[in-house]
Design an enzyme around this catalytic site. Sequence first.
Site, PDB file in Angstrom:
ATOM      1  N   THR A 102      29.912  41.938  44.685  1.00  0.00           N
ATOM      2  CA  THR A 102      31.226  41.416  44.304  1.00  0.00           C
ATOM      3  C   THR A 102      31.912  40.975  45.599  1.00  0.00           C
ATOM      4  O   THR A 102      31.617  39.892  46.091  1.00  0.00           O
ATOM      5  CB  THR A 102      32.052  42.468  43.522  1.00  0.00           C
ATOM      6  OG1 THR A 102      32.099  43.685  44.249  1.00  0.00           O
ATOM      7  CG2 THR A 102      31.428  42.712  42.165  1.00  0.00           C
ATOM      8  N   THR A 148      33.005  49.779  42.594  1.00  0.00           N
ATOM      9  CA  THR A 148      31.871  50.257  41.806  1.00  0.00           C
ATOM     10  C   THR A 148      30.634  50.307  42.678  1.00  0.00           C
ATOM     11  O   THR A 148      30.395  49.416  43.484  1.00  0.00           O
ATOM     12  CB  THR A 148      31.601  49.318  40.614  1.00  0.00           C
ATOM     13  OG1 THR A 148      32.648  49.451  39.686  1.00  0.00           O
ATOM     14  CG2 THR A 148      30.291  49.672  39.921  1.00  0.00           C
ATOM     15  N   GLU A 167      36.010  49.080  51.848  1.00  0.00           N
ATOM     16  CA  GLU A 167      37.097  48.120  51.978  1.00  0.00           C
ATOM     17  C   GLU A 167      37.901  48.321  53.267  1.00  0.00           C
ATOM     18  O   GLU A 167      38.459  49.386  53.488  1.00  0.00           O
ATOM     19  CB  GLU A 167      38.017  48.219  50.759  1.00  0.00           C
ATOM     20  CG  GLU A 167      37.332  47.668  49.520  1.00  0.00           C
ATOM     21  CD  GLU A 167      38.110  47.913  48.257  1.00  0.00           C
ATOM     22  OE1 GLU A 167      37.866  47.197  47.284  1.00  0.00           O
ATOM     23  OE2 GLU A 167      38.965  48.807  48.255  1.00  0.00           O
ATOM     24  N   THR A 199      45.683  37.784  41.632  1.00  0.00           N
ATOM     25  CA  THR A 199      46.003  36.355  41.464  1.00  0.00           C
ATOM     26  C   THR A 199      44.785  35.629  40.928  1.00  0.00           C
ATOM     27  O   THR A 199      43.684  36.115  41.030  1.00  0.00           O
ATOM     28  CB  THR A 199      46.410  35.716  42.805  1.00  0.00           C
ATOM     29  OG1 THR A 199      45.475  36.158  43.789  1.00  0.00           O
ATOM     30  CG2 THR A 199      47.809  36.102  43.196  1.00  0.00           C
TER      31      THR A 199
END
Lengths: 408, 408
Positions: free
Chosen positions: B157, B194, B280, B408
């Site tokens: 992702t 995930t 992240e 967004t």
Amino acid sequence: METEKYQVLPEEPLRLPKGFLAGGLHCGLKKTERHDLGAIVCEVPAVSAAVYTTNLFQAAPLTVTRDSLSAGEGLRAVIVNSGNANACTGKQGLDDARKMRESFAEALQISAQQVAVSSTGVIGELMPMEKVMSGIERLPAVLNRDGGEDFCQSILTTDLVKKTASVIVTIDGQPVMITGVAKGSGMIHPNMATMLGFITTDAVISEPGLHALLKEMTDATFNMITVDGDTSTNDMVLAMASGQAEHLPLHEHHPDWLAFKQAFAYVAEVLAKAIARDGEGATKLVEVTVSGAPSTEAARAIAKTIMGSSLVKTALFGADANWGRIIACVGRAGVVVATEQVDIRLGEFSVLEKSRPVPFDDEAATEYLKTADTVTIEVDLHDGEYASKAWGCDLTYEYVRINAAYRT
Amino acid sequence: METEKYQVLPEEPLRLPKGFLAGGLHCGLKKTERHDLGAIVCEVPAVSAAVYTTNLFQAAPLTVTRDSLSAGEGLRAVIVNSGNANACTGKQGLDDARKMRESFAEALQISAQQVAVSSTGVIGELMPMEKVMSGIERLPAVLNRDGGEDFCQSILTTDLVKKTASVIVTIDGQPVMITGVAKGSGMIHPNMATMLGFITTDAVISEPGLHALLKEMTDATFNMITVDGDTSTNDMVLAMASGQAEHLPLHEHHPDWLAFKQAFAYVAEVLAKAIARDGEGATKLVEVTVSGAPSTEAARAIAKTIMGSSLVKTALFGADANWGRIIACVGRAGVVVATEQVDIRLGEFSVLEKSRPVPFDDEAATEYLKTADTVTIEVDLHDGEYASKAWGCDLTYEYVRINAAYRT
């Protein structure tokens, strides 16, 4: 909704219940000229109770305070310093905490076991006892009925605001005061968020009654706030009752017990919320309510999991109505709940019903999250009758900045 | 230290064990032209085992995969999409996941229960089935022995890098390959980290043997990483063994069992560490080792508590040798350990011995924390013989930015 039977007193000037004096001064533990040593003193032995951090590594002052309370003489005083936590300081640290207790007892001409000790600040550094001792010598002279404000200042570390709450509740037709003071999550070299709370009252109450009440209220308030999930070595909440109000002793079957309990709960909740709102880097207070839970424990576990989630906290900072992160917390809180009937509301916005997303005005929700002073998250599990609230704050750049800053 | 009995293969080109084909393509779930649908297919029914997220809210594909595995026919394929998690999507979501399984089975002319399904991406949105179905139609044609790389890309992702590991281990004198592919904590609208892992091997092994091994290795690797403490609704690790290597069946008493186990552990650990490193906003990989613990569970609880602490993670971002935050984690991990004999090392720097601070070169330690690609934290409890490792990353401004960004 029951009517509240207490009257909230203005924050300033902070009033103390009958029998109590307080004060604070600068003895040199903080580098700037701010108060760093304070005390609350009671004219008579106060019925007292305390709850402590669950951290295995408990700072020396906690050991000393436990010892004082175990004597059962009632406390006459609590002495508190900020700037040094006296934690991870070994035998010397314990000797120092004992010396603080004994010296202050001597200065007040009371017995050592009538004094509690509390510290917050740097961990792993020995207490600069020369400074502390000079402060203790001067402390009795600054104690007075209006010294609550000075005491308040003396326990703060990098808290941005002081935290107080004071109420009057009527018991047997007589006014009874409850006043609380707390400090929260300030950054301390080498950094630890410590929570301290001191609640005084002139109510007439037994030690077991006060202890049970303090424990119950702490579980519902101080233990339901989270800034970053860490638990300090120095956390403590102490309650002292002078018994100088003129009413029949309080107990569970006293007709005004509920009123007293509500008033006490109000004070504890205001302090807890003030600590959460002043969390490191916080831009808003967040209140999570979990209802429809199969037990209080389940409701608390889920509320705390949501409030402790970095993903939820960053979403709130970003004003993102991100229910996905909230439902994921419900699912990982370690509590079995029905998974098909969860409702979630953010403020007035219903975002999930029966565990399915529902359309909502995303723009308006974002505006709400951006501008609300207190953001509410409500989760209804529809799986029981129990409920709980938790409080915290958002996770911001400022939190990272504060906590990533080199120790200097 | 035992010699490692396996040979690490280069990351590129990614090789697949005998019997496996793989591939990936773009079907329109991702907005850009990146792969978003992929599959691993086995020429024969593969002995298969899976472990799943502990989150109560489990996405539809997990239900379908459980059903397939319960049939006990052995898996012939796993189909994976990125861009949509098919979670919190109710009955329609379950129907969609089943349809993905059945359509892919039909395309391959195998039975539906020989197909596993896995999804990662947005939660709470229905799968755009038209796109998925067109992709499934085209998928068989792109499968080949060199398709591991394409599969790898199709499951990502917002991962910054792909995550693979491949080894050869000798069993009964024959080469056996183990190849793993994973995806980690990327930000997904409305955002959820995930973790997916797929491990293939040509080893000959029973289903109970493979399941026990996968469970044990997952507990020691994938379950010991934390980016932010949140657990996704879609996490899954799947192992498939084609049995096409030529050796006697593996079991605990096979002379090469330990070698196989080590090789399997290596693959799982490399993938787990790659996920942690690519957390992240991470600037570094952090490895926490807790030793001298009274049990494996105690060691794991403490290692995960340290690795999950926002205070520890921000200190590491700030290159702050902040042992106070680490010892506080040891004390709040919910495990009773001796409090007077804890040693802590940061890299080569001993900072705490017998629970007392020791002098260390603060500047050099800061330099280490600033520049090390992998930071190690070692905690020795001197209270038993068990040990565990946990992996994670620092908590940075970028983490807050990624997760606070408006959807967004």
